[in-house]
Motif scaffolding. Structure first.
Motif, short mmCIF file in Angstrom:
data_model
loop_
_atom_site.label_atom_id
_atom_site.label_comp_id
_atom_site.label_asym_id
_atom_site.label_seq_id
_atom_site.Cartn_x
_atom_site.Cartn_y
_atom_site.Cartn_z
N PRO A 61 -14.99 -3.38 -5.98
CA PRO A 61 -14.39 -2.60 -4.88
C PRO A 61 -14.45 -3.32 -3.54
CG PRO A 61 -15.89 -1.25 -6.19
CD PRO A 61 -16.08 -2.66 -6.65
N ASP A 62 -15.49 -4.10 -3.31
CA ASP A 62 -15.60 -4.80 -2.03
C ASP A 62 -14.48 -5.80 -1.84
OD1 ASP A 62 -17.91 -3.43 -1.37
OD2 ASP A 62 -19.25 -4.96 -2.18
N ALA A 63 -13.90 -6.28 -2.93
CA ALA A 63 -12.85 -7.29 -2.85
C ALA A 63 -11.48 -6.70 -2.57
CB ALA A 63 -12.81 -8.11 -4.13
N THR A 64 -11.23 -5.46 -3.01
CA THR A 64 -9.86 -4.95 -2.96
C THR A 64 -9.70 -3.56 -2.37
OG1 THR A 64 -10.03 -4.08 -5.22
CG2 THR A 64 -9.19 -6.33 -4.97
N ARG A 103 -6.53 0.95 0.37
CA ARG A 103 -6.43 1.93 1.45
C ARG A 103 -5.23 1.62 2.35
NH1 ARG A 103 -10.96 5.12 2.18
NH2 ARG A 103 -12.89 4.44 1.16
N THR A 104 -5.04 0.35 2.67
CA THR A 104 -3.90 -0.05 3.50
C THR A 104 -2.59 0.32 2.83
OG1 THR A 104 -5.13 -1.87 4.50
CG2 THR A 104 -2.74 -2.02 4.58
N ALA A 105 -2.51 0.13 1.52
CA ALA A 105 -1.29 0.48 0.79
C ALA A 105 -1.00 1.97 0.90
CB ALA A 105 -1.44 0.08 -0.67
N LEU A 123 -6.87 3.44 -12.03
CA LEU A 123 -7.90 2.60 -12.63
C LEU A 123 -7.64 1.14 -12.25
CD1 LEU A 123 -10.28 2.00 -14.59
CD2 LEU A 123 -8.57 1.81 -16.41
N VAL A 124 -8.59 0.53 -11.59
CA VAL A 124 -8.52 -0.89 -11.24
C VAL A 124 -9.39 -1.65 -12.23
CG1 VAL A 124 -8.87 -2.62 -9.45
CG2 VAL A 124 -8.22 -0.29 -8.82
N PHE A 125 -8.80 -2.59 -12.94
CA PHE A 125 -9.54 -3.38 -13.91
C PHE A 125 -9.29 -4.85 -13.62
CE2 PHE A 125 -5.35 -2.68 -15.56
CZ PHE A 125 -5.00 -3.88 -16.15
N SER A 126 -9.96 -5.72 -14.34
CA SER A 126 -9.85 -7.15 -14.06
C SER A 126 -9.59 -7.92 -15.35
CB SER A 126 -11.15 -7.65 -13.41
OG SER A 126 -11.01 -8.97 -12.96
N HIS A 127 -8.36 -8.43 -15.48
CA HIS A 127 -7.99 -9.27 -16.61
C HIS A 127 -7.38 -10.56 -16.07
CE1 HIS A 127 -7.36 -5.93 -19.91
NE2 HIS A 127 -8.61 -6.02 -19.48
N GLN A 183 -5.11 -10.00 -6.56
CA GLN A 183 -5.77 -10.38 -5.29
C GLN A 183 -5.79 -11.90 -5.11
OE1 GLN A 183 -10.26 -10.18 -5.22
NE2 GLN A 183 -9.94 -9.29 -7.26
N PHE A 184 -5.61 -12.65 -6.19
CA PHE A 184 -5.68 -14.11 -6.11
C PHE A 184 -4.33 -14.75 -5.84
CE2 PHE A 184 -9.20 -12.93 -9.06
CZ PHE A 184 -10.23 -13.19 -8.17
N HIS A 185 -3.29 -13.94 -5.73
CA HIS A 185 -1.99 -14.50 -5.36
C HIS A 185 -2.08 -15.05 -3.94
CE1 HIS A 185 2.29 -14.78 -4.44
NE2 HIS A 185 2.52 -14.69 -5.72
#
Length: 265
Positions: free
Chosen positions: A54-57, A62-64, A116-120, A152-154
């Motif tokens: 959560p700290d990363a995104t 929220r901005t979105a 749901l935010v996941f990481s793949h 987030q890495f784009h």
């Protein structure tokens, strides 16, 4: 563990800069019409899977939500952000959504967007999910959106925000897909904003579905659902290629969101 949001973002801050009178009909070719000055609030609950930070995104998510409130007569309210210990290592979107529903059960609330935010990483699986959803937002429905935080890495920081906007709005506009510019295709509510021909910018809804210019950097095209190009959009019969990303919602998107919220909330 959960984090309560700050005060909710309310209706558009510049008080309907568009020139149309509240409640008047607008002919846009989609059968949608303008809403009143205030059209309700989109409640959003965000769940972070194990491995997603959560700290990363969370600030971008929220901005979105704020970007939607800024441009429409609809408010947005992130009701809660939760960390979970559940993991979603593989599977297509329908499997991830099904597992999420099994894991959270009655904690998934009706009348809100459940994100749901996941990481793949696409480096490990060519069939990795990017963004998808199930269900239409209504008071007695519990739509689920799944978003891969790998965006987030784009290199363009606007990308994750655009995908979050798309995730928040697809369960709303999905109920009006028959009125979409390309009937049945919710992504066609978006468009490419044409600037000087080399800096064309893609709006939310079309962000990962508009044609890509050949020299666009790192499009993460091996994420599922990022290469099914649209060929028409809001006020566009032919969608041009683009590399950039715009926060601007199209007129079709604004009208669709406002009408849905006014009719249902």
């Amino acid at each position: 563990m959960s984090e309560k949001s700050n005060a909710p973002s309310l209706s558009r801050r510049d008080v309907l800069k568009r020139t149309t009178a509240a409640g008047s009909a607008i002919a846009v070719g989609s059968g949608l019409s303008a809403a009143a000055d205030y059209s309700g609030t989109i409640d959003i609950e965000i769940w972070y899977a194990d491995g997603a930070d959560p700290d990363a995104t969370s600030d971008q998510l929220r901005t979105a939500a704020d970007d939607i409130a800024d441009q429409t007569s609809v408010g947005t309210n992130i009701t809660q952000i939760q960390n979970t210990t559940d993991s979603y290592p593989t599977g297509d979107a329908s499997e991830i959504i099904s597992d999420f529903r099994d894991n959270q059960g009655y904690d998934i609330n009706e009348g809100q967007i459940n994100l749901l935010v996941f990481s793949h990483s696409p480096d490990t699986n060519l069939d990795v999910v990017g963004l998808n959803h199930q269900g239409v937002l209504k008071p007695d429905n519990d739509p689920v959106v799944v978003l891969n935080d790998y965006f987030q890495f784009h290199p363009n920081s606007r990308v994750l925000k655009n995908l979050a906007i798309t995730g928040y709005l697809r369960p709303i506009l999905g109920g009006h897909a028959d009125a979409a510019p390309a009937a049945g295709d919710v992504n066609s509510f978006g468009k490419v904003y044409v600037n000087d021909g080399s800096a064309n910018e893609v709006s939310p809804l079309a962000s990962w579905h508009a044609p890509k210019a050949w020299d666009c950097p790192n499009h993460l095209n091996n994420l599922d659902g990022t290469d099914d190009n649209i060929d028409s959009g809001c006020q566009q019969d032919d969608v041009p290629t683009a590399c950039g990303y715009s926060r601007s919602l199209t007129s079709c998107t604004i009208l669709g969101v406002e009408q849905h919220m006014q009719d249902n909330f």
